[in-house]
Scaffold this motif. Structure first.
Motif, PDB file in Angstrom:
ATOM      1  N   VAL A   9       3.153   8.798   0.672  1.00  0.00           N
ATOM      2  CA  VAL A   9       3.577   7.781   1.628  1.00  0.00           C
ATOM      3  C   VAL A   9       2.356   6.988   2.075  1.00  0.00           C
ATOM      4  CG1 VAL A   9       4.667   7.369   3.855  1.00  0.00           C
ATOM      5  CG2 VAL A   9       5.473   9.248   2.403  1.00  0.00           C
ATOM      6  N   PRO A  10       2.306   5.699   1.751  1.00  0.00           N
ATOM      7  CA  PRO A  10       1.186   4.872   2.204  1.00  0.00           C
ATOM      8  C   PRO A  10       1.189   4.768   3.730  1.00  0.00           C
ATOM      9  CG  PRO A  10       2.470   3.752   0.512  1.00  0.00           C
ATOM     10  CD  PRO A  10       3.243   4.959   0.932  1.00  0.00           C
ATOM     11  N   THR A  11       0.027   4.890   4.349  1.00  0.00           N
ATOM     12  CA  THR A  11      -0.081   4.772   5.801  1.00  0.00           C
ATOM     13  C   THR A  11      -1.151   3.757   6.163  1.00  0.00           C
ATOM     14  OG1 THR A  11      -1.660   6.597   5.886  1.00  0.00           O
ATOM     15  CG2 THR A  11       0.661   7.153   6.189  1.00  0.00           C
ATOM     16  N   GLY A  12      -1.070   3.288   7.377  1.00  0.00           N
ATOM     17  CA  GLY A  12      -2.052   2.322   7.861  1.00  0.00           C
ATOM     18  C   GLY A  12      -1.607   0.904   7.606  1.00  0.00           C
ATOM     19  N   PRO A  13      -2.327  -0.029   8.198  1.00  0.00           N
ATOM     20  CA  PRO A  13      -1.935  -1.439   8.079  1.00  0.00           C
ATOM     21  C   PRO A  13      -2.133  -2.019   6.683  1.00  0.00           C
ATOM     22  CG  PRO A  13      -3.994  -1.227   9.290  1.00  0.00           C
ATOM     23  CD  PRO A  13      -3.483   0.166   9.065  1.00  0.00           C
ATOM     24  N   ASP A  14      -3.072  -1.514   5.929  1.00  0.00           N
ATOM     25  CA  ASP A  14      -3.341  -2.019   4.574  1.00  0.00           C
ATOM     26  C   ASP A  14      -3.723  -0.839   3.685  1.00  0.00           C
ATOM     27  OD1 ASP A  14      -3.660  -3.771   2.486  1.00  0.00           O
ATOM     28  OD2 ASP A  14      -5.631  -4.483   3.128  1.00  0.00           O
ATOM     29  N   PRO A  15      -2.729  -0.026   3.281  1.00  0.00           N
ATOM     30  CA  PRO A  15      -3.044   1.222   2.588  1.00  0.00           C
ATOM     31  C   PRO A  15      -3.480   1.063   1.134  1.00  0.00           C
ATOM     32  CG  PRO A  15      -0.686   0.934   2.689  1.00  0.00           C
ATOM     33  CD  PRO A  15      -1.298  -0.199   3.474  1.00  0.00           C
ATOM     34  N   TYR A  16      -3.196  -0.072   0.542  1.00  0.00           N
ATOM     35  CA  TYR A  16      -3.473  -0.249  -0.883  1.00  0.00           C
ATOM     36  C   TYR A  16      -4.824  -0.906  -1.121  1.00  0.00           C
ATOM     37  CZ  TYR A  16       1.528   0.595  -1.183  1.00  0.00           C
ATOM     38  OH  TYR A  16       2.772   1.139  -1.071  1.00  0.00           O
ATOM     39  N   VAL A  25       3.956   7.798  -6.649  1.00  0.00           N
ATOM     40  CA  VAL A  25       3.841   9.195  -7.063  1.00  0.00           C
ATOM     41  C   VAL A  25       2.415   9.409  -7.543  1.00  0.00           C
ATOM     42  CG1 VAL A  25       4.591  10.932  -8.733  1.00  0.00           C
ATOM     43  CG2 VAL A  25       6.269   9.437  -7.654  1.00  0.00           C
ATOM     44  N   GLY A  26       1.797  10.465  -7.033  1.00  0.00           N
ATOM     45  CA  GLY A  26       0.434  10.794  -7.430  1.00  0.00           C
ATOM     46  C   GLY A  26      -0.001  12.084  -6.783  1.00  0.00           C
ATOM     47  N   TYR A  27      -1.266  12.404  -6.961  1.00  0.00           N
ATOM     48  CA  TYR A  27      -1.823  13.588  -6.308  1.00  0.00           C
ATOM     49  C   TYR A  27      -2.156  13.228  -4.863  1.00  0.00           C
ATOM     50  CZ  TYR A  27      -2.243  15.904 -10.799  1.00  0.00           C
ATOM     51  OH  TYR A  27      -1.967  16.484 -12.007  1.00  0.00           O
ATOM     52  N   ALA A  69       3.662   3.462  -9.268  1.00  0.00           N
ATOM     53  CA  ALA A  69       4.742   2.856  -8.474  1.00  0.00           C
ATOM     54  C   ALA A  69       6.083   3.292  -9.058  1.00  0.00           C
ATOM     55  CB  ALA A  69       4.625   1.333  -8.500  1.00  0.00           C
ATOM     56  N   VAL A  70       6.977   3.716  -8.172  1.00  0.00           N
ATOM     57  CA  VAL A  70       8.312   4.151  -8.601  1.00  0.00           C
ATOM     58  C   VAL A  70       9.363   3.625  -7.636  1.00  0.00           C
ATOM     59  CG1 VAL A  70       7.628   6.170  -9.946  1.00  0.00           C
ATOM     60  CG2 VAL A  70       7.974   6.415  -7.513  1.00  0.00           C
ATOM     61  N   GLY A  71       9.574   2.344  -7.659  1.00  0.00           N
ATOM     62  CA  GLY A  71      10.641   1.754  -6.858  1.00  0.00           C
ATOM     63  C   GLY A  71      10.456   1.875  -5.363  1.00  0.00           C
TER      64      GLY A  71
END
Length: 140
Positions: free
Chosen positions: A127-134, A112-114, A106-108
């Motif tokens: 960029v997280p996508t979808g309704p629940d990306p995490y 950042v990742g592969y 997490a960076v604000g």
């Protein structure tokens, strides 16, 4: 625990180390290597990563550690937090390629990742996508 300025500086150093270095199972440039480097930069002493050079070997290494998923591994090491409560430098997991989830930093408001579409570039903004990306997040 590091303060916000220290967390940011430590995170920037880790990201710089992995930026422009392509993802590689055989070169030990994977999301788990990124996560371990970040944990160490934040003052933790995570266990060594078993040697693996393929997705299949990585899965086997995870199982020998007693975990079915990366989330279970991180649960055994760090406190889980709501993903939207992540501070700069915390770890997050999102769905990834090769039937593996991907760990990012997490960076604000960004991660950042592969990313499977940019593996040759090293770590990038994801960029997280979808309704629940995490899948989850962990405080370092």
């Amino acid at each position: 625990m590091l303060n916000a300025v220290e967390r940011t500086a430590a995170t920037e150093k880790v990201i710089a180390r992995f930026r422009n270095r392509p993802f590689g199972w055989d070169t030990r440039r994977t999301c788990i290597h990124l996560a371990r480097a970040q944990a160490r930069a934040m003052g933790h002493r995570p266990p060594s990563i078993p040697d693996f050079r393929s997705p299949r070997a990585a899965r086997a290494a995870l199982k020998t550690q007693g975990h079915e998923t990366l989330a279970q591994l991180l649960d055994s090491l760090f406190p889980r937090i709501p993903p939207l409560a992540a501070w700069v430098g915390d770890l997050v997991i999102m769905g990834g390629g090769d039937d593996f989830d991907g760990i990012g930093i997490a960076v604000g408001g960004k991660i950042v990742g592969y990313h499977e579409d940019h593996l040759a570039e090293g770590v990038v903004n994801v960029v997280p996508t979808g309704p629940d990306p995490y899948i989850g997040a962990w405080r370092l």
